[in-house]
Write a protein that holds these residues in place. Structure first.
Motif: not given
Length: 178
Positions: A93-98, A108-113, A127-130
């Motif tokens: 869990s400490q290495y998850r992408a977010a 908003e920009k992160a969600q759009q990208s 794409i599962v990056t939170e």
């Protein structure tokens, strides 16, 4: 001069500093921990995976020189956005992408990208990056800061062993530099 902060988790924070550190307009990239429930966590605590923290980087940048959109684009090209269990050979869990947004505009920009990446067809899996609200960021211990400069051989060996660069080259069709 107005500066902004962007916070990203993308696996081992050693590998997340250099890709941002060398860009004009980026003032500082700090390795650290965010998203967990322990105050002032140490590396020894975070690496257990029991604190809830992510290894992350906090990027201080001048949006007049480098945009958040550009930083987002750089971020996506450093990670496997389809892996919810960590990044490359770093598991847990400490290495998850977010992406941790610090403003409504960043969210908003992160969600759009993320949507644009999902629609691109580059990846067959979802794409599962939170995208999460930023919480307190704790700088990591000094020996972790600028690790790619301080311990070049160790950094390069670890990065090669991780499979990160092979993945980046295969999926992003770019030549990578350690």
């Amino acid at each position: 001069m107005a500066v902004e902060k962007a916070i990203f988790a993308g696996g081992c924070f050693w590998c997340m500093v250099k890709p941002f550190d060398t860009w004009e307009g980026v003032h500082n990239v700090i390795s650290g921990y965010t998203g967990g429930q322990v105050e002032n966590p140490t590396y020894e605590q975070v690496k257990t995976g029991e604190t809830g923290h992510y290894e992350a980087v906090e990027i201080t940048f001048d949006p007049e020189i480098i945009s958040y959109d550009t930083i987002l684009d750089l971020y996506w090209k450093q990670i496997d956005p389809t892996d919810a269990g960590g990044q490359f050979h770093d598991r847990g869990s400490q290495y998850r992408a977010a992406i941790f947004h610090t403003t409504p505009e960043q969210k908003e920009k992160a969600q759009q990208s993320k949507e644009k990446l999902a629609e691109s067809g580059i990846f067959k899996k979802p794409i599962v990056t939170e995208i999460l609200p930023a919480t307190r960021f704790y700088p990591a211990e000094e020996y972790h800061q600028d690790f790619y400069k301080k311990e070049k051989e160790v950094y390069e060996k670890d990065r090669t062993k991780s499979g990160r660069d092979d993945f980046i080259e295969t999926h992003w069709n770019v030549m990578t530099e350690n």
